[in-house]
Write a protein that holds these residues in place. Structure first.
Motif, PDB file in Angstrom:
ATOM      1  N   VAL A 191       0.864  -1.173   0.000  1.00 57.17           N
ATOM      2  CA  VAL A 191       0.000   0.000   0.000  1.00 57.17           C
ATOM      3  C   VAL A 191       0.902   1.224   0.000  1.00 57.17           C
ATOM      4  O   VAL A 191       1.791   1.330   0.842  1.00 57.17           O
ATOM      5  CB  VAL A 191      -0.878   0.027   1.277  1.00 57.17           C
TER       6      VAL A 191
ATOM      7  N   LEU B  10       1.329   5.131   0.564  1.00 53.52           N
ATOM      8  CA  LEU B  10       0.755   6.348   1.142  1.00 53.52           C
ATOM      9  C   LEU B  10       1.669   7.528   0.823  1.00 53.52           C
ATOM     10  O   LEU B  10       2.895   7.375   0.788  1.00 53.52           O
ATOM     11  CB  LEU B  10       0.642   6.244   2.671  1.00 53.52           C
TER      12      LEU B  10
ATOM     13  N   PRO C 177      -3.829   7.744   0.766  1.00 51.49           N
ATOM     14  CA  PRO C 177      -3.509   6.536  -0.002  1.00 51.49           C
ATOM     15  C   PRO C 177      -3.320   6.890  -1.475  1.00 51.49           C
ATOM     16  O   PRO C 177      -4.150   7.599  -2.052  1.00 51.49           O
ATOM     17  CB  PRO C 177      -4.741   5.658   0.203  1.00 51.49           C
TER      18      PRO C 177
ATOM     19  N   VAL D 254      -2.439   0.801  -4.517  1.00 49.60           N
ATOM     20  CA  VAL D 254      -2.214  -0.524  -3.940  1.00 49.60           C
ATOM     21  C   VAL D 254      -1.687  -1.411  -5.055  1.00 49.60           C
ATOM     22  O   VAL D 254      -2.211  -1.367  -6.177  1.00 49.60           O
ATOM     23  CB  VAL D 254      -3.522  -1.114  -3.366  1.00 49.60           C
TER      24      VAL D 254
ATOM     25  N   VAL E 255       3.343  -1.175   4.053  1.00 46.64           N
ATOM     26  CA  VAL E 255       2.929   0.181   3.728  1.00 46.64           C
ATOM     27  C   VAL E 255       4.200   0.935   3.351  1.00 46.64           C
ATOM     28  O   VAL E 255       5.162   0.974   4.129  1.00 46.64           O
ATOM     29  CB  VAL E 255       2.235   0.872   4.921  1.00 46.64           C
TER      30      VAL E 255
ATOM     31  N   CYS F 231      -1.418   7.777 -10.315  1.00 44.54           N
ATOM     32  CA  CYS F 231      -2.330   6.944 -11.111  1.00 44.54           C
ATOM     33  C   CYS F 231      -2.077   7.101 -12.606  1.00 44.54           C
ATOM     34  O   CYS F 231      -1.823   8.211 -13.084  1.00 44.54           O
ATOM     35  CB  CYS F 231      -3.771   7.313 -10.780  1.00 44.54           C
TER      36      CYS F 231
ATOM     37  N   CYS G  19      -4.762   6.852  -7.106  1.00 40.64           N
ATOM     38  CA  CYS G  19      -5.687   5.915  -7.747  1.00 40.64           C
ATOM     39  C   CYS G  19      -7.058   5.935  -7.067  1.00 40.64           C
ATOM     40  O   CYS G  19      -8.051   5.537  -7.673  1.00 40.64           O
ATOM     41  CB  CYS G  19      -5.127   4.493  -7.677  1.00 40.64           C
ATOM     42  N   PHE G  20      -7.101   6.403  -5.827  1.00 38.88           N
ATOM     43  CA  PHE G  20      -8.367   6.398  -5.075  1.00 38.88           C
ATOM     44  C   PHE G  20      -9.081   7.732  -5.246  1.00 38.88           C
ATOM     45  O   PHE G  20      -9.189   8.519  -4.311  1.00 38.88           O
ATOM     46  CB  PHE G  20      -8.091   6.064  -3.606  1.00 38.88           C
ATOM     47  N   TYR G  21      -9.529   7.998  -6.462  1.00 39.06           N
ATOM     48  CA  TYR G  21     -10.127   9.287  -6.779  1.00 39.06           C
ATOM     49  C   TYR G  21     -11.651   9.243  -6.745  1.00 39.06           C
ATOM     50  O   TYR G  21     -12.297  10.225  -7.091  1.00 39.06           O
ATOM     51  CB  TYR G  21      -9.624   9.813  -8.136  1.00 39.06           C
TER      52      TYR G  21
ATOM     53  N   LEU H 276      -8.050   2.320   6.848  1.00 37.31           N
ATOM     54  CA  LEU H 276      -7.400   3.490   7.449  1.00 37.31           C
ATOM     55  C   LEU H 276      -8.272   3.987   8.596  1.00 37.31           C
ATOM     56  O   LEU H 276      -9.505   3.941   8.519  1.00 37.31           O
ATOM     57  CB  LEU H 276      -7.255   4.631   6.430  1.00 37.31           C
TER      58      LEU H 276
ATOM     59  N   LEU I 189     -13.377   4.241  -0.441  1.00 39.73           N
ATOM     60  CA  LEU I 189     -12.758   4.771  -1.658  1.00 39.73           C
ATOM     61  C   LEU I 189     -12.449   3.604  -2.584  1.00 39.73           C
ATOM     62  O   LEU I 189     -12.119   2.503  -2.125  1.00 39.73           O
ATOM     63  CB  LEU I 189     -11.460   5.519  -1.321  1.00 39.73           C
ATOM     64  N   VAL I 190     -12.551   3.857  -3.871  1.00 41.76           N
ATOM     65  CA  VAL I 190     -12.377   2.805  -4.880  1.00 41.76           C
ATOM     66  C   VAL I 190     -11.257   3.230  -5.813  1.00 41.76           C
ATOM     67  O   VAL I 190     -11.193   4.393  -6.227  1.00 41.76           O
ATOM     68  CB  VAL I 190     -13.697   2.627  -5.671  1.00 41.76           C
ATOM     69  N   ASP I 191     -10.380   2.308  -6.172  1.00 38.68           N
ATOM     70  CA  ASP I 191      -9.252   2.705  -7.025  1.00 38.68           C
ATOM     71  C   ASP I 191      -9.616   2.624  -8.507  1.00 38.68           C
ATOM     72  O   ASP I 191     -10.714   2.198  -8.884  1.00 38.68           O
ATOM     73  CB  ASP I 191      -7.968   1.944  -6.676  1.00 38.68           C
ATOM     74  N   CYS I 192      -8.684   3.058  -9.340  1.00 39.36           N
ATOM     75  CA  CYS I 192      -8.926   3.195 -10.776  1.00 39.36           C
ATOM     76  C   CYS I 192      -9.513   1.950 -11.408  1.00 39.36           C
ATOM     77  O   CYS I 192     -10.528   2.007 -12.102  1.00 39.36           O
ATOM     78  CB  CYS I 192      -7.641   3.620 -11.495  1.00 39.36           C
TER      79      CYS I 192
ATOM     80  N   ALA J 175      -9.184  -2.608  -5.699  1.00 37.26           N
ATOM     81  CA  ALA J 175      -8.734  -2.307  -4.338  1.00 37.26           C
ATOM     82  C   ALA J 175      -9.644  -1.242  -3.752  1.00 37.26           C
ATOM     83  O   ALA J 175     -10.076  -0.328  -4.448  1.00 37.26           O
ATOM     84  CB  ALA J 175      -7.292  -1.813  -4.347  1.00 37.26           C
TER      85      ALA J 175
ATOM     86  N   VAL K 185     -10.282   1.332  -0.223  1.00 42.85           N
ATOM     87  CA  VAL K 185      -9.808   1.888   1.045  1.00 42.85           C
ATOM     88  C   VAL K 185     -11.044   2.108   1.902  1.00 42.85           C
ATOM     89  O   VAL K 185     -11.980   2.795   1.481  1.00 42.85           O
ATOM     90  CB  VAL K 185      -9.056   3.214   0.842  1.00 42.85           C
TER      91      VAL K 185
ATOM     92  N   PHE L 251       0.278  -2.390  11.555  1.00 53.39           N
ATOM     93  CA  PHE L 251       1.562  -1.856  11.066  1.00 53.39           C
ATOM     94  C   PHE L 251       2.338  -1.215  12.210  1.00 53.39           C
ATOM     95  O   PHE L 251       2.539  -0.009  12.254  1.00 53.39           O
ATOM     96  CB  PHE L 251       1.306  -0.873   9.920  1.00 53.39           C
TER      97      PHE L 251
END
Lengths: 127, 127
Positions: free
Chosen positions: A30, A32, A39, A42, A95, A105, A112-114, B32, B86-89, B93, B95, B113
């Motif tokens: 992951v 960050l 984030p 991933v 991480v 991205c 990528c988490f847009y 998170l 949150l959703v990635d591209c 994955a 969050v 962690f």
């Protein structure tokens, strides 16, 4: 996956780095943003990608779709410089706190988490 | 993994939630802490775990070691209440921004962690 109790204890409580790759030879990474903690992405690492990351200080992953080592930003220049690596309890997830040379991205987004899920619909995430 | 260009575009740029499960039927979920943005844990979700999470608002995962649905905190009471997703591209994955009822890690640590890699050695991470 077939650790003895002793292995598990060592892995969870010890000081030795004992990365645990899954049946596909991968662990989860992951990324960050080091300054904002947001984030960014991933991805997965195999042993080679992890070694390349640790040696170079630049994030490398394993591309599951291409089946190859993937230096993030190799073509775009948007590399991720690793500032620190956190390791989880069973050492199968990392991480990477990174500084990004550009959008993380491939779509051009910073992260990528847009998008954020609300009901069944995705909306732009405010990050 | 065999999306057409059109599927890829829809998945990356659209408003439809089209979660992409891998060959094992899983996607990656990063948890998170909603107030601090600290990473708490990384786990996997199959379709059932994702549906249970969305329906209940409490994080559910798929336990790869046990091969079963896993409501995080079911025995310990340390459930994770999902505040946003949150959703990635490429939608493989997620969050989950959560509030934790107690330590997220089964070791009793606030976060899984709790160690930082320096050289070949793990040191306690200051979170």
């Amino acid at each position: 996956m077939s650790d003895t109790t002793n292995d598990t204890e060592k892995r969870e409580l010890g000081q030795d780095f004992m990365p645990k790759f899954d049946a596909q030879g991968l662990l989860t990474a992951v990324v960050l943003d080091d300054s904002t903690s947001s984030p960014l992405m991933v991805a997965f690492m195999n042993e080679e990608a992890l070694a390349a990351t640790r040696e170079s200080g630049i994030a490398h992953f394993y591309s599951r779709s291409r089946g190859t080592l993937w230096k993030k930003g190799e073509t775009s220049g948007n590399v991720l410089t690793v500032k620190s690596i956190l390791v989880d309890c069973d050492q199968d997830a990392l991480v990477l706190r990174c500084t990004a040379a550009g959008p993380a991205c491939h779509t051009g987004a910073t992260s990528c988490f847009y998008r954020k899920l609300e009901g069944d619909t995705l909306f732009p995430a405010i990050s």
